[in-house]
Design an enzyme around this catalytic site. Structure first.
Site, short mmCIF file in Angstrom:
data_model
loop_
_atom_site.label_atom_id
_atom_site.label_comp_id
_atom_site.label_asym_id
_atom_site.label_seq_id
_atom_site.Cartn_x
_atom_site.Cartn_y
_atom_site.Cartn_z
N HIS A 106 0.86 -1.23 -0.09
CA HIS A 106 -0.13 -0.11 -0.09
C HIS A 106 0.74 1.29 -0.10
CE1 HIS A 106 -3.39 2.72 1.07
NE2 HIS A 106 -2.47 3.24 2.06
N GLU A 107 1.80 1.14 0.82
CA GLU A 107 2.64 2.47 1.12
C GLU A 107 3.65 2.66 -0.36
OE1 GLU A 107 2.29 4.61 3.10
OE2 GLU A 107 1.05 3.23 4.46
N HIS A 110 1.92 4.52 -3.00
CA HIS A 110 1.56 6.05 -2.93
C HIS A 110 3.14 6.41 -3.39
CE1 HIS A 110 -1.68 6.71 -0.04
NE2 HIS A 110 -1.12 6.05 0.82
ZN ZN Z 1 -1.94 5.22 2.38
#
Ligand code: ZN
Length: 242
Positions: A106-107, A110
């Site tokens: 998830h990171e 980004h």
């Molecule tokens: Zn996030």
């Protein structure tokens, strides 16, 4: 109005407007904790740690200017787009579990958004300075303004209105943040499955963690919107007249 009640000092309108969102936020927090605890006990078939998962995805995408560092705080995982650093909490950094793989991915989602200039992220990052001042100072301006109004001072209303506007910016920031978070999670899961890092079945478990995390953002945003409505009600209409 005789007698003492613990609710005497609490405006029932506050409970009515902000209460439901607040309860939802508590439920979302509990859900993310339990989903995380469950998934952190399941070792992924790839055997990768969170940091290794993140590095592998960065390599696949040819992103070479992003470093991965351990963060100090529990669940303090985040991507710092200014420093180009992906900070992973110890449990995620070293952990070899589906929770660690999912959160790390998830990171990285980004970082990929950043590398591809994803519009919602660019917009969100532009609002960060205003939002960080806005959330704390604004409510104090609103409350201070309301107190001054109550004391019949004309300056009270404009001060409260300025505070309300600042808090409105914070709400806008939170609203723009939602698609950024949902997009990072959907990217993460597609990459993990697409690259064969997790199986379709493991994707279900990763989904539970990331969806629960997304719900905490939704609940926090609803709480902020409800708080804005409540204070707007106090400042512009239906306020207590003495
Ligand atoms: Zn996030």
């Amino acid at each position: 109005m005789a007698g003492f009640s613990p609710f005497y000092f609490i405006d029932p309108r506050f409970l009515l407007i902000v209460g439901p969102a607040f309860v939802l936020a508590m439920i979302a927090q509990a859900k993310v904790k339990s989903a995380y605890a469950k998934a952190s006990r399941i070792r992924g078939s790839s055997g990768l740690s969170g940091a290794e998962t993140a590095q592998r995805i960065l390599d696949i995408y040819g992103i070479r200017n992003v470093r991965i560092e351990p963060a100090r705080t529990f669940l303090g995982d985040h991507y710092d787009s200014r420093a180009k650093v992906l900070r992973l909490s110890p449990e995620v950094y070293q952990g070899r579990s589906l929770a660690a793989e999912g959160i790390a991915a998830h990171e990285v989602g980004h970082a990929i958004q950043d590398a591809s200039n994803y519009s919602a992220l660019v917009l969100r990052n532009g609002l960060v300075p205003m939002a960080s001042i806005g959330s704390n100072l604004s409510i104090w301006l609103v409350i201070g303004g309301l107190v001054l109004s109550y004391l019949q001072m004309a300056i009270g209303q404009p001060i409260a209105a300025i505070g309300l506007g600042m808090f409105g910016l914070f709400v806008v920031f939170q609203l723009i943040n939602l698609p950024v978070e949902f997009n990072a999670s959907s990217r993460a899961r597609a990459i993990l499955v697409g690259q064969g890092i997790i199986t379709e079945q493991e994707n279900q478990t990763v989904g539970h963690v990331l969806n629960a995390a997304a719900m905490t953002y939704v609940a926090a945003t609803l709480t902020a919107v409800a708080t804005l409505l409540y204070y707007a009600l106090l400042v512009f209409g239906g306020g207590r007249r003495s």
